[in-house]
Design a protein around this motif. Sequence first.
Motif, PDB file in Angstrom:
ATOM      1  N   LEU A 165      -5.197   9.778 -10.436  1.00 54.97           N
ATOM      2  CA  LEU A 165      -4.844   9.668  -9.576  1.00 54.97           C
ATOM      3  C   LEU A 165      -5.774  11.198  -8.476  1.00 54.97           C
ATOM      4  O   LEU A 165      -5.761  11.594  -8.353  1.00 54.97           O
ATOM      5  N   ARG A 166      -5.900  12.192  -9.567  1.00 50.50           N
ATOM      6  CA  ARG A 166      -6.336  14.043  -9.496  1.00 50.50           C
ATOM      7  C   ARG A 166      -7.109  13.739  -8.355  1.00 50.50           C
ATOM      8  O   ARG A 166      -7.120  14.836  -7.751  1.00 50.50           O
ATOM      9  N   LEU A 201       0.718  -1.159   0.405  1.00 52.58           N
ATOM     10  CA  LEU A 201       0.339  -0.157  -0.093  1.00 52.58           C
ATOM     11  C   LEU A 201       0.810   1.357   0.204  1.00 52.58           C
ATOM     12  O   LEU A 201       0.406   1.951  -0.673  1.00 52.58           O
ATOM     13  N   CYS A 220      12.331   8.147   9.594  1.00 53.60           N
ATOM     14  CA  CYS A 220      13.679   9.093   9.510  1.00 53.60           C
ATOM     15  C   CYS A 220      14.593   8.513   8.553  1.00 53.60           C
ATOM     16  O   CYS A 220      15.934   8.557   9.181  1.00 53.60           O
ATOM     17  N   CYS A 238       0.794   4.139  -2.518  1.00 53.94           N
ATOM     18  CA  CYS A 238       0.170   5.419  -2.655  1.00 53.94           C
ATOM     19  C   CYS A 238       1.499   6.577  -3.133  1.00 53.94           C
ATOM     20  O   CYS A 238       1.322   7.141  -3.704  1.00 53.94           O
ATOM     21  N   PRO A 278      -5.836   1.066   6.163  1.00 44.07           N
ATOM     22  CA  PRO A 278      -5.536   1.650   5.202  1.00 44.07           C
ATOM     23  C   PRO A 278      -5.658   2.671   3.834  1.00 44.07           C
ATOM     24  O   PRO A 278      -5.365   3.254   3.460  1.00 44.07           O
ATOM     25  N   PHE A 297       9.696  15.334   3.648  1.00 41.44           N
ATOM     26  CA  PHE A 297       8.590  14.694   2.950  1.00 41.44           C
ATOM     27  C   PHE A 297       8.798  16.129   1.967  1.00 41.44           C
ATOM     28  O   PHE A 297       8.541  15.971   0.440  1.00 41.44           O
ATOM     29  N   GLY A 349       1.999   6.249  -6.418  1.00 41.99           N
ATOM     30  CA  GLY A 349       1.435   7.649  -6.954  1.00 41.99           C
ATOM     31  C   GLY A 349       1.478   8.741  -6.640  1.00 41.99           C
ATOM     32  O   GLY A 349       1.165   9.160  -7.008  1.00 41.99           O
ATOM     33  N   VAL A 350       1.348   9.521  -5.581  1.00 41.29           N
ATOM     34  CA  VAL A 350       2.366  10.557  -5.089  1.00 41.29           C
ATOM     35  C   VAL A 350       2.663  11.328  -5.718  1.00 41.29           C
ATOM     36  O   VAL A 350       2.986  12.396  -6.510  1.00 41.29           O
ATOM     37  N   PHE A 351       4.517  10.875  -5.904  1.00 39.25           N
ATOM     38  CA  PHE A 351       5.707  11.717  -5.772  1.00 39.25           C
ATOM     39  C   PHE A 351       6.359  10.478  -7.352  1.00 39.25           C
ATOM     40  O   PHE A 351       7.131  11.455  -7.747  1.00 39.25           O
ATOM     41  N   TYR A 359       4.999   9.864 -10.272  1.00 43.85           N
ATOM     42  CA  TYR A 359       5.017  11.108 -11.046  1.00 43.85           C
ATOM     43  C   TYR A 359       5.329  12.821 -12.216  1.00 43.85           C
ATOM     44  O   TYR A 359       6.367  12.729 -12.816  1.00 43.85           O
ATOM     45  N   PHE A 398      -1.458  10.143   1.472  1.00 47.09           N
ATOM     46  CA  PHE A 398      -0.427  10.183   0.915  1.00 47.09           C
ATOM     47  C   PHE A 398      -1.568  11.200   0.083  1.00 47.09           C
ATOM     48  O   PHE A 398      -0.906  12.443  -1.108  1.00 47.09           O
ATOM     49  N   VAL A 399      -2.339  10.632   0.054  1.00 46.94           N
ATOM     50  CA  VAL A 399      -2.882  11.136  -2.034  1.00 46.94           C
ATOM     51  C   VAL A 399      -3.814  12.819  -1.000  1.00 46.94           C
ATOM     52  O   VAL A 399      -5.196  12.314  -0.692  1.00 46.94           O
ATOM     53  N   VAL A 448       8.418  15.380  10.791  1.00 51.04           N
ATOM     54  CA  VAL A 448       9.014  15.053   9.341  1.00 51.04           C
ATOM     55  C   VAL A 448       8.334  14.419   7.876  1.00 51.04           C
ATOM     56  O   VAL A 448       9.070  15.465   7.218  1.00 51.04           O
ATOM     57  N   MET A 502      -0.565  17.603   0.522  1.00 51.56           N
ATOM     58  CA  MET A 502       1.054  17.156   0.448  1.00 51.56           C
ATOM     59  C   MET A 502       1.475  17.939  -0.757  1.00 51.56           C
ATOM     60  O   MET A 502       2.920  18.092  -0.236  1.00 51.56           O
ATOM     61  N   ILE A 547      12.734   8.932   0.785  1.00 53.86           N
ATOM     62  CA  ILE A 547      13.113  10.251   0.428  1.00 53.86           C
ATOM     63  C   ILE A 547      15.002  10.072   0.160  1.00 53.86           C
ATOM     64  O   ILE A 547      15.730   9.987   0.622  1.00 53.86           O
ATOM     65  N   VAL A 559      -4.540   5.929   5.522  1.00 53.18           N
ATOM     66  CA  VAL A 559      -2.775   5.760   5.254  1.00 53.18           C
ATOM     67  C   VAL A 559      -2.725   6.200   3.505  1.00 53.18           C
ATOM     68  O   VAL A 559      -1.909   7.340   3.207  1.00 53.18           O
ATOM     69  N   VAL A 560      -3.952   6.211   2.984  1.00 53.34           N
ATOM     70  CA  VAL A 560      -4.466   6.548   1.449  1.00 53.34           C
ATOM     71  C   VAL A 560      -4.738   8.197   1.377  1.00 53.34           C
ATOM     72  O   VAL A 560      -4.253   9.055   0.895  1.00 53.34           O
ATOM     73  N   TYR A 615       0.201  15.137  -9.258  1.00 59.67           N
ATOM     74  CA  TYR A 615      -0.189  13.751  -9.183  1.00 59.67           C
ATOM     75  C   TYR A 615      -0.421  12.747 -11.063  1.00 59.67           C
ATOM     76  O   TYR A 615      -0.610  13.769 -11.511  1.00 59.67           O
TER      77      TYR A 615
END
Lengths: 224, 245
Positions: free
Chosen positions: B193-194, A7, A153, A11, B171, B41, A14-16, A18, B178-179, B36, B183, A158, B174-175, B189
């Motif tokens: 996924l947009r 997952l 961390c 995720c 889960p 990020f 999917g997020v970074f 692209y 991040f999505v 963090v 962020m 990253i 968690v999605v 994206y």
Amino acid sequence: MFVVPPLFLLCLVGVFGYSAEESGVDYLRYMLAGCIFQAGMFTSSASAMAVAHDVESGILDRVRLVPGALAGFLTGRLVVDMVRMTASTVTLFIVARLCGLSLRWSEYGLTLLWGLVAALVLCLITDGWIVLLDKPVAAAASVQSFEMLLFLCSTAFIPAIALSGALRAVIEHMPFSPIIAVIRNVLTHELSRGGTIEAMTWIVALGSVGIALIVKRFSGRSAT
Amino acid sequence: MITITVVHGWRILRQWLRGPRFWLTAIAFPLLYAGVVNLLFGALVRQFTGDFDPADATILVAVSWAFMLCIMGSGDTLSERDSGIYERFATMPTPYAAALAGRVIVEFVRLIIMMFTLTVVTELVSGSRLLAENAATVIPVWIIVAASAACLGTLVGFSIRTPQGAVAVIPLIVVAMFVNTAMQPAENYRPALRWLAELTPVSAAKRAITESTLAGWLPLLVWSGFLVIVTVVGLQKQKGKVGSH
């Protein structure tokens, strides 16, 4: 163990993914190494919980009464952990493959091997710590949170090049990052000789501490 | 009913305040998580997009941790159910809803403490100007998010049969963590996924804070309304089960 690392992979790619592709970075390969290490963390926290239950229920003390059985018990525990780690890693390979990752069989094999080494070291250190405690089950419940904090961390998600100054040095050289870098090296072929030596040093040091803790706990007169 | 609600809620809150777990999960962990997100990020997003606003990190952590915390709290509700507290409420002349309301209110208080502590500390440490520049929208948004998360946590606490049952919801959180558009902007994206990034609760909260129009508030109101209605319906069914014992 079979859901969360895939997952995270889906995720974060999917997020970074692209934006990373636009910048010329293969983030899927980068992320896969971090997620394999994460699977090793979950394997070790599950192992710690199982060992903690065995300690609190007195099973381990009964095992100690049979000559030679303790080594068999610990070996069996680690073998089960490695089987779980293998299954978890294969699940990650399948998800990565569905996302478009293409690897040679030798790369799959080597990545799995390094993942198993990382999981073994994590299992040794967490199990070794857990058996020393008075309330192992309660402590085992917090292993995953503590590992997750260290994991976030690290360079798991990253790239170090995104950071600068003292923060970069700390993140790059904390114990998890060099080990993740070795796993990643199989996929990206970018690790330096110094990086490999640093990772091996951490692997040997953490594994030795784990073994020493287990020996210390079970070489005493009484287990409880 | 009000007295019973307050007594039940206060009893739970006092138990929480006595142990270190409350301070760790409601204060320390969200602050570490914010660190963090901001430092690591944020650095990655900055490398890809050239910009990352610390205020976005605060929105992301406050909203996603509110849902994480309410799910953690569902384990406590399960323990109380197992010890028979709610069966005893069902036998009393006071409406059973008082026990449920007490649980929702105390969860709401915990989430509000977490969200405002996080907002103030990140304002002081990371240079986020979220509260200073958007106090008129941040305060109602936090209240709405905390209320809907408290409802969800109570519903999950009354629906699960084992502590592992709550893990099934994680889960999804968690999605959502991040999505979202806190962020990074939706255009960063993958095109597929947009739409999802625009719809998650974190994005809805960010939109309500930054756009003071009805259209800006609509996604948040739909999310929170949905969660409150699902909770009321779910707890009504639960009440029927307790009453039939």
